[in-house]
Design an enzyme around this catalytic site. Structure first.
Site, PDB file in Angstrom:
ATOM      1  N   LYS A 147      -0.978 -48.103   0.406  1.00 38.20           N
ATOM      2  CA  LYS A 147      -2.097 -48.601   1.219  1.00 38.20           C
ATOM      3  C   LYS A 147      -1.727 -48.586   2.707  1.00 38.20           C
ATOM      4  CE  LYS A 147      -5.609 -50.653   2.754  1.00 38.20           C
ATOM      5  NZ  LYS A 147      -6.978 -50.215   2.632  1.00 38.20           N
ATOM      6  N   CYS A 175      -8.301 -53.118   9.812  1.00 34.47           N
ATOM      7  CA  CYS A 175      -7.385 -52.419   8.898  1.00 34.47           C
ATOM      8  C   CYS A 175      -6.438 -51.511   9.669  1.00 34.47           C
ATOM      9  CB  CYS A 175      -8.189 -51.581   7.916  1.00 34.47           C
ATOM     10  SG  CYS A 175      -9.437 -52.547   7.078  1.00 34.47           S
TER      11      CYS A 175
HETATM   12  N1  SAJ Z   1     -11.546 -43.693  14.989  1.00 39.76           N
HETATM   13  C1  SAJ Z   1     -11.305 -42.856  16.077  1.00 39.76           C
HETATM   14  N2  SAJ Z   1     -11.270 -41.514  15.861  1.00 39.76           N
HETATM   15  C2  SAJ Z   1     -11.473 -40.962  14.628  1.00 39.76           C
HETATM   16  C3  SAJ Z   1     -11.705 -41.822  13.520  1.00 39.76           C
HETATM   17  C4  SAJ Z   1     -11.731 -43.174  13.729  1.00 39.76           C
HETATM   18  O1  SAJ Z   1     -11.117 -43.320  17.205  1.00 39.76           O
HETATM   19  O2  SAJ Z   1     -11.443 -39.737  14.542  1.00 39.76           O
HETATM   20  C5  SAJ Z   1     -11.577 -45.154  15.190  1.00 39.76           C
HETATM   21  C6  SAJ Z   1     -12.909 -45.795  14.840  1.00 39.76           C
HETATM   22  O3  SAJ Z   1     -13.839 -45.700  15.893  1.00 39.76           O
HETATM   23  C7  SAJ Z   1     -12.472 -47.220  14.570  1.00 39.76           C
HETATM   24  C8  SAJ Z   1     -11.092 -47.050  13.952  1.00 39.76           C
HETATM   25  O4  SAJ Z   1     -10.664 -45.758  14.302  1.00 39.76           O
HETATM   26  O5  SAJ Z   1     -12.362 -47.969  15.775  1.00 39.76           O
HETATM   27  C9  SAJ Z   1     -11.032 -47.221  12.455  1.00 39.76           C
HETATM   28  O6  SAJ Z   1     -12.155 -46.610  11.849  1.00 39.76           O
HETATM   29  P1  SAJ Z   1     -12.074 -45.734  10.527  1.00 39.76           P
HETATM   30  O7  SAJ Z   1     -13.424 -45.242  10.203  1.00 39.76           O
HETATM   31  O8  SAJ Z   1     -11.014 -44.711  10.657  1.00 39.76           O
HETATM   32  O9  SAJ Z   1     -11.514 -46.736   9.428  1.00 39.76           O
HETATM   33  P2  SAJ Z   1     -11.926 -48.217   8.901  1.00 39.76           P
HETATM   34  O10 SAJ Z   1     -11.057 -49.209   9.589  1.00 39.76           O
HETATM   35  O11 SAJ Z   1     -13.374 -48.438   8.912  1.00 39.76           O
HETATM   36  O12 SAJ Z   1     -11.471 -48.069   7.344  1.00 39.76           O
HETATM   37  C10 SAJ Z   1     -10.143 -47.678   7.059  1.00 39.76           C
HETATM   38  C11 SAJ Z   1     -10.177 -46.526   6.023  1.00 39.76           C
HETATM   39  N3  SAJ Z   1      -8.844 -45.940   5.894  1.00 39.76           N
HETATM   40  C12 SAJ Z   1      -8.639 -44.599   5.966  1.00 39.76           C
HETATM   41  O13 SAJ Z   1      -9.530 -43.822   6.194  1.00 39.76           O
HETATM   42  C13 SAJ Z   1      -7.239 -44.128   5.746  1.00 39.76           C
HETATM   43  C14 SAJ Z   1     -10.669 -47.062   4.683  1.00 39.76           C
HETATM   44  O14 SAJ Z   1     -10.590 -46.044   3.695  1.00 39.76           O
HETATM   45  C15 SAJ Z   1      -9.831 -48.264   4.263  1.00 39.76           C
HETATM   46  O15 SAJ Z   1     -10.250 -48.798   3.013  1.00 39.76           O
HETATM   47  C16 SAJ Z   1      -9.991 -49.340   5.319  1.00 39.76           C
HETATM   48  O16 SAJ Z   1      -9.463 -48.818   6.561  1.00 39.76           O
HETATM   49  C17 SAJ Z   1      -9.231 -50.569   4.887  1.00 39.76           C
HETATM   50  O17 SAJ Z   1      -9.886 -51.510   4.370  1.00 39.76           O
HETATM   51  O18 SAJ Z   1      -7.996 -50.591   4.950  1.00 39.76           O
END
Ligand code: SAJ
Length: 420
Positions: A212, A266
């Site tokens: 995780k 997360c």
């Molecule tokens: N972000 C960027 N650039 C990107 C992708 C995301 O700047 O290309 C930023 C987003 O704007 C945000 C942050 O990253 O601020 C996190 O967003 P996210 O969509 O990547 O992830 P979360 O936090 O919504 O969910 C993550 C997911 N983990 C992965 O994709 C590895 C989800 O599958 C997990 O279940 C979740 O964390 C968790 O609960 O741990």
């Protein structure tokens, strides 16, 4: 032994959808939460969080009598713990909620029960939880004492659902199942198969815990790479979004997108769990966190430069200048403001700027306390009409839909590259 009654401890963004998923398969589910408001809301068939489709599933489950919430743990065949694991001090994992949850279910544990930890946790947390339970129930045996023949089975099974798509991913994603023994893993798989369409992949508890943390660290490191590129490109006068689009045409390159920083509860948190346990080895993971955490300050620097330019060109006083921030949520098309870099940036701008700071956030009706009195929540059209400087922070669909000609301002800081 089959699972007639399932108890979910912690009815938040993960616990409530999970409880609802079991209940929708006609299992008797008891949801436990210390928050009386959440318990009352759920028992009315309503929800206290925003997640697409969750409201209908909860409503149907409560009306059919399969889901019930309470503040006091009751006997069940399986217990799933989905409480928060924030960090404390110097980014160290805070396990107090997990400990409190374990202590609260200990009195109602019975022989044959299964206990699953779902909360994101440092390596070794499941063994620690098993010890807390064993200390409180010397009349029962646990896997660390009795192995395969333990009275209580224990496993670590992390959630991996994406906020905004939880009800789909909960059912479809593969699930990593880390039992303290193979018997624990087998029983945990049996439980998830009640609603899971994805595969159950079996391992041990420590590997599942690390898995995780690894998933979210992988994403954090990759976003840090994109964010670092955005800083380099700004120096070199190159459009970073075009650059990434071009580089991603290579068959083995897949760069993520830069932004105002990394938010949520997360990705901005979990990598620190690895760093806290492995300070010598986790060098890249720590630097990635630092790169992402420093991005809001770089954005502020850009805002200050643009504002200075605007003042010089327009001859306005700073107090006459309106700055509009587009978006507060931690990512597009949700209302979740937790650990949001956009919030941090809006707050820093409002604290620094002597004129008005406007905020457009289509997913909320009221500004959070941190911003009320400092900023004004306005409609998109008003911000576009009246602001001198625009700061694009979250690529919500409403902002992506703005036609290029609607933006007449000369001073625009676009952290998501949507108005280029
Ligand atoms: N972000 C960027 N650039 C990107 C992708 C995301 O700047 O290309 C930023 C987003 O704007 C945000 C942050 O990253 O601020 C996190 O967003 P996210 O969509 O990547 O992830 P979360 O936090 O919504 O969910 C993550 C997911 N983990 C992965 O994709 C590895 C989800 O599958 C997990 O279940 C979740 O964390 C968790 O609960 O741990």
């Amino acid at each position: 032994m089959s699972f007639n009654t399932i108890s979910v401890i912690g009815l938040g963004y993960i616990g409530l959808p999970t409880a609802a998923a079991f209940a929708s398969r006609q299992k008797r589910v008891i949801g436990i939460d210390i928050n009386q408001h959440a318990v009352d809301t759920i028992n009315r068939g309503e929800i206290h969080i925003v997640e697409p489709e969750l409201d209908q599933v909860v409503k149907a489950a409560v009306q059919a009598g399969y889901l019930r919430a309470t503040t006091r743990p009751e006997e069940a065949d399986a217990f799933l713990i989905a409480v928060p694991t924030p960090f404390k001090g110097e980014h160290e994992p805070d396990m107090t909620y997990v400990q409190a949850a374990a202590q609260s279910i200990a009195p109602v544990l019975k022989k044959g029960a299964l206990v699953i930890l779902e909360s994101t946790s440092p390596v070794g947390a499941t063994e620690q939880m098993a010890q807390w339970l064993a200390a409180l129930r010397s009349d029962l045996t646990f896997p660390q004492q009795a192995g395969e023949s333990a009275d209580v089975n224990i496993a670590y099974c992390p959630e991996r659902v994406l906020p905004g798509q939880v009800m789909v991913e909960l059912i479809k994603n593969d699930r990593v199942i880390g039992g303290m023994t193979p018997a624990c893993s087998a029983r945990a798989s049996e439980l998830y198969k009640i609603f899971l369409e994805g595969e159950c992949v079996l391992t041990n508890a420590r590997t599942a815990e690390m898995c995780k943390l690894t998933e979210n660290s992988f994403r954090d490191v990759n976003i840090a790479f994109a964010n670092e590129l955005s800083l380099i490109c700004a120096e070199q006068d190159i459009n970073v979004w075009e650059l990434i689009r071009l580089a991603n045409r290579h068959p083995r390159v897949n760069i993520l997108q830069p932004g105002p920083g990394v938010g949520g509860h997360c990705i901005a948190v979990d990598p620190w769990f690895i760093v806290a346990q492995n300070p010598q080895q986790a060098r890249l993971i720590r630097i990635a966190r630092e790169v992402n955490d420093s991005k809001p300050h770089w954005v502020i620097h850009q805002v200050k430069e643009r504002v200075a330019d605007c003042l010089a060109v327009t001859n306005k006083r700073a107090s006459e200048l309106k700055i509009a921030c587009f978006g507060l949520a931690f990512k597009p098309n949700i209302d979740d403001l937790r650990e949001s870099p956009a919030m941090e940036i809006a707050q820093l701008i409002a604290d620094w700027h002597s004129g008005e700071t406007l905020v457009v956030e289509p997913n909320i009706h009221q500004l959070p306390n941190k911003l009320s009195g400092k900023c004004q929540l306005v409609a998109l059209e008003e911000a576009l009409r009246s602001a001198d400087v625009l700061v694009m922070l979250v690529d919500h669909k409403e902002f992506r839909a703005i036609a290029g000609e609607a933006i007449t301002q000369q001073w625009v800081i676009d952290t998501k590259g949507v108005w280029r």
